[in-house]
Design an enzyme around this catalytic site. Structure first.
Site, mmCIF file in Angstrom:
data_model
loop_
_atom_site.group_PDB
_atom_site.id
_atom_site.type_symbol
_atom_site.label_atom_id
_atom_site.label_comp_id
_atom_site.label_asym_id
_atom_site.label_seq_id
_atom_site.Cartn_x
_atom_site.Cartn_y
_atom_site.Cartn_z
ATOM 1 N N GLY A 1 0.730 -1.304 -0.105
ATOM 2 C CA GLY A 1 -0.006 -0.171 -0.063
ATOM 3 C C GLY A 1 0.787 1.138 -0.135
ATOM 4 O O GLY A 1 2.205 1.154 -0.021
ATOM 5 N N LYS B 1 3.983 12.450 -2.780
ATOM 6 C CA LYS B 1 4.980 11.558 -2.124
ATOM 7 C C LYS B 1 5.815 11.846 -1.269
ATOM 8 O O LYS B 1 6.581 12.961 -1.467
ATOM 9 C CB LYS B 1 5.639 11.109 -3.827
ATOM 10 C CG LYS B 1 6.587 9.680 -3.343
ATOM 11 C CD LYS B 1 7.081 9.454 -4.640
ATOM 12 C CE LYS B 1 8.219 8.443 -4.532
ATOM 13 N NZ LYS B 1 8.705 7.593 -5.897
ATOM 14 N N ASP C 1 8.818 5.926 8.142
ATOM 15 C CA ASP C 1 8.475 7.279 8.413
ATOM 16 C C ASP C 1 7.474 8.279 7.581
ATOM 17 O O ASP C 1 6.979 9.263 7.831
ATOM 18 C CB ASP C 1 9.528 8.027 8.920
ATOM 19 C CG ASP C 1 10.544 8.498 7.591
ATOM 20 O OD1 ASP C 1 10.212 8.136 6.563
ATOM 21 O OD2 ASP C 1 11.670 9.099 7.801
ATOM 22 N N GLY C 2 7.399 7.505 6.322
ATOM 23 C CA GLY C 2 6.487 8.277 5.608
ATOM 24 C C GLY C 2 6.817 9.497 4.782
ATOM 25 O O GLY C 2 6.134 10.065 4.208
ATOM 26 N N ARG D 1 3.395 14.038 -7.582
ATOM 27 C CA ARG D 1 3.401 13.170 -8.836
ATOM 28 C C ARG D 1 2.034 13.186 -9.471
ATOM 29 O O ARG D 1 1.015 13.073 -8.945
ATOM 30 C CB ARG D 1 3.834 11.749 -8.484
ATOM 31 C CG ARG D 1 3.749 10.761 -9.438
ATOM 32 C CD ARG D 1 4.773 9.597 -9.161
ATOM 33 N NE ARG D 1 4.027 8.823 -8.322
ATOM 34 C CZ ARG D 1 4.522 7.545 -7.770
ATOM 35 N NH1 ARG D 1 5.998 7.359 -8.238
ATOM 36 N NH2 ARG D 1 4.174 6.897 -6.932
ATOM 37 N N ARG E 1 -2.209 -0.323 -10.259
ATOM 38 C CA ARG E 1 -0.906 -1.478 -10.760
ATOM 39 C C ARG E 1 -1.616 -2.802 -10.783
ATOM 40 O O ARG E 1 -2.571 -3.318 -10.304
ATOM 41 C CB ARG E 1 -0.233 -1.249 -9.523
ATOM 42 C CG ARG E 1 0.337 0.152 -8.942
ATOM 43 C CD ARG E 1 0.616 0.140 -7.435
ATOM 44 N NE ARG E 1 0.686 1.496 -7.050
ATOM 45 C CZ ARG E 1 1.781 2.361 -6.984
ATOM 46 N NH1 ARG E 1 2.926 1.862 -7.320
ATOM 47 N NH2 ARG E 1 1.753 3.335 -6.296
ATOM 48 N N ASP F 1 3.988 -4.383 -7.956
ATOM 49 C CA ASP F 1 3.367 -3.022 -7.476
ATOM 50 C C ASP F 1 3.951 -1.708 -8.148
ATOM 51 O O ASP F 1 3.330 -0.862 -8.071
ATOM 52 C CB ASP F 1 3.667 -2.925 -6.026
ATOM 53 C CG ASP F 1 5.213 -2.938 -5.693
ATOM 54 O OD1 ASP F 1 5.595 -3.830 -5.925
ATOM 55 O OD2 ASP F 1 5.466 -2.002 -5.032
ATOM 56 N N ASN F 2 4.948 -1.896 -9.099
ATOM 57 C CA ASN F 2 5.562 -1.079 -9.986
ATOM 58 C C ASN F 2 5.156 -0.958 -11.337
ATOM 59 O O ASN F 2 5.668 -0.462 -12.130
ATOM 60 C CB ASN F 2 7.055 -0.853 -9.844
ATOM 61 C CG ASN F 2 7.509 -0.378 -8.212
ATOM 62 O OD1 ASN F 2 6.707 0.466 -7.760
ATOM 63 N ND2 ASN F 2 8.490 -0.744 -7.945
#
Length: 488
Positions: A91, A114, A126-127, A177, A184, A253-254
């Site tokens: 996720g 992002k 940490d995001g 972005r 995906r 996932d990419n």
């Protein structure tokens, strides 16, 4: 959908029509002192946004996640993925979709922040994001766009005024972005793994409506969806190979359903032609090496086909057969696109066997003599044969005679052949050492002039301008071997 007329925000939130298991609604985490360091003017205008308004403090706050534009509905998307062959539930761990911008021409684009803070999918992360990797994504994604390769794009980069800790203390940043969507292969894997056929159908129906509306009336629209994704990915990977782009982390996932390149973490462009080229520090086995990319794309698409089996046909055996039949077509489609592109790179108009032979012979020689991939084709395009090991070799001189003879025998003129080559052989790519120079100046010295100059040169890769020549020089031996890192 809400329109902010001054700036031009015109956001919709169609992703929230999916079952709530596909996302988590969560606001961005504010930062202390955001500063806009890069804005993509041309992209902003194409999105229907006003660049001068976007430079104002209130809009910079939006890029930082400290405020939201009218109509925003921030959420983190859930998905799964095979990461280097190992399946995980994943996720958005450090990104939030704030909405979908509807452009003046009616197109729909995801707007994603992002580095906007932790989410339920952060997995102890940490995001946050560091400035260097965000600027790197900006540079490479815009270079890919200029090369006419389908890609996500970068609207803005802001610094946060807060440090981000990786191996060392780094300045934090947030990238805005822009993508046709962030759906995906891993999104479909997520739906399939949860076991709800209704959720899987909902995702497939949404994807078709958003990306492939022309197949909505198809007798078996889910088979048609698989066919369309395979077609787009075959074209995309061929385009990567033709310019020497190495993604570095082709996890499921990419791999986007839209056929856009996404995630510019450990990517790089090949210097010397070598099928085994790997840049990513974490790809120790060479899984995603340059020569493996077409095979890995097929592998990833097979995972998509597996995920769709419950809705391809009510009979599981028949569904499996459909999936296998469609996946088997990828290699044929890829080879066709790659061969077509290689012919253009050599000015060849015909489809005969000699074209295959000329291409194969040249690539073998390039690998043998460690020839620079981009500059070899650039020199052929300019018909400027330089003093390199490849060009000085007897076998190349023999090949060159055959190639010139082939050009002479074509119905089309040599001028047309060289013009086609010029339109298909970039004179400039984002050389890894040049990108690093730009990042070093920006991150360490707060000097963005090096990056601006590089971006200007990369914006027109087929111009063959004398202003670009300094960027055509391959790295010195001291700049090799080059290694990339994902920046997570």
């Amino acid at each position: 959908m809400t329109k902010n007329n001054e700036t031009g925000w015109n956001l919709d939130n169609s992703y929230t029509t999916l079952p709530q298991s596909f996302y988590t609604e969560i606001p961005p985490t504010p930062v202390s002192s955001p500063e806009l360091v890069k804005l993509n003017h041309s992209l902003a205008i194409s999105l229907g946004l006003t660049p001068e308004e976007l430079k104002k403090e209130a809009e910079i706050a939006i890029f930082a996640g400290n405020a939201l534009p009218e109509g925003a509905h921030p959420l983190a998307q859930a998905y799964a993925g095979h990461q280097f062959g190992h399946f995980n539930m994943l996720g958005d761990g450090r990104a939030l979709l704030i909405g979908e911008q509807i452009t003046p021409s009616g197109e729909r684009f995801d707007i994603q922040l992002k580095g906007s803070g932790p989410t339920p999918y952060s997995r102890r992360g940490d995001g946050r994001a560091a400035l260097g990797p965000m600027l790197r994504e900006y540079i490479i994604s815009e270079a890919m766009y200029a090369l006419d390769i389908p890609t996500t794009r970068s609207l803005a980069v802001v610094t946060t005024g807060e440090p981000t800790y990786r191996e060392t203390k780094l300045p934090g940043a947030i990238l805005t972005r822009v993508a046709s969507s962030h759906i995906r292969v891993g999104t479909f894997q997520y739906a399939a793994a949860r076991g709800s056929i209704e959720d899987l159908k909902s995702l497939a129906d949404y994807t078709i409506k958003r990306h492939y509306p022309e197949i909505e009336s198809h007798e078996n629209q889910y088979t048609a969806l698989l066919q369309e994704v395979i077609k787009r990915q075959a074209s995309l990977i061929a385009k990567w190979q033709l310019v020497g782009f190495i993604h570095g982390v082709m996890n499921t996932d990419n791999i986007t359903i839209s056929g856009e390149t996404i995630d510019y973490g450990p990517c790089a462009f090949m210097d010397n032609y070598d099928q085994g080229t790997v840049f990513s520090s974490i790809d120790t086995q060479g899984r995603y090496a340059y020569g493996n990319q077409p095979y890995m794309a097929a592998w990833d698409l097979a995972r998509l086909a597996e995920s769709l089996i419950p809705i391809l046909h009510e009979d599981e055996e028949e569904a499996l057969k459909i999936a296998q039949d469609e996946i088997s077509k990828f290699s044929v489609q890829y080879e066709k696109q790659w061969f077509l592109g290689m012919k253009k790179k050599l000015g060849l108009f015909s489809n005969e066997e000699q074209a295959h032979s000329l291409i194969e012979q040249l690539l073998k020689m390039m690998e043998k003599y460690k020839a620079d991939y981009t500059n070899t084709f650039r020199s052929l395009t300019l018909d400027a044969i330089e003093n390199t090991a490849l060009f000085e070799s007897p076998e190349f001189k023999e090949w060159y005679k055959l190639w010139q003879s082939r050009l002479d025998r074509q119905e089309q003129s040599k001028e047309n052949a060289y013009e086609m080559m010029k339109n298909n052989n970039p004179s400039i790519i984002p050389r890894n050492h040049r990108v690093e120079e730009a990042l070093e100046a920006a991150v360490t010295n707060d000097d963005y002039s090096v990056m601006e100059k590089l971006l200007e040169a990369l914006s027109n890769p087929y111009a063959y301008s004398t202003d670009q020549e300094e960027y055509c020089i391959p790295p010195a031996p001291t700049n090799r071997p080059y290694r990339t890192f994902c920046g997570t």
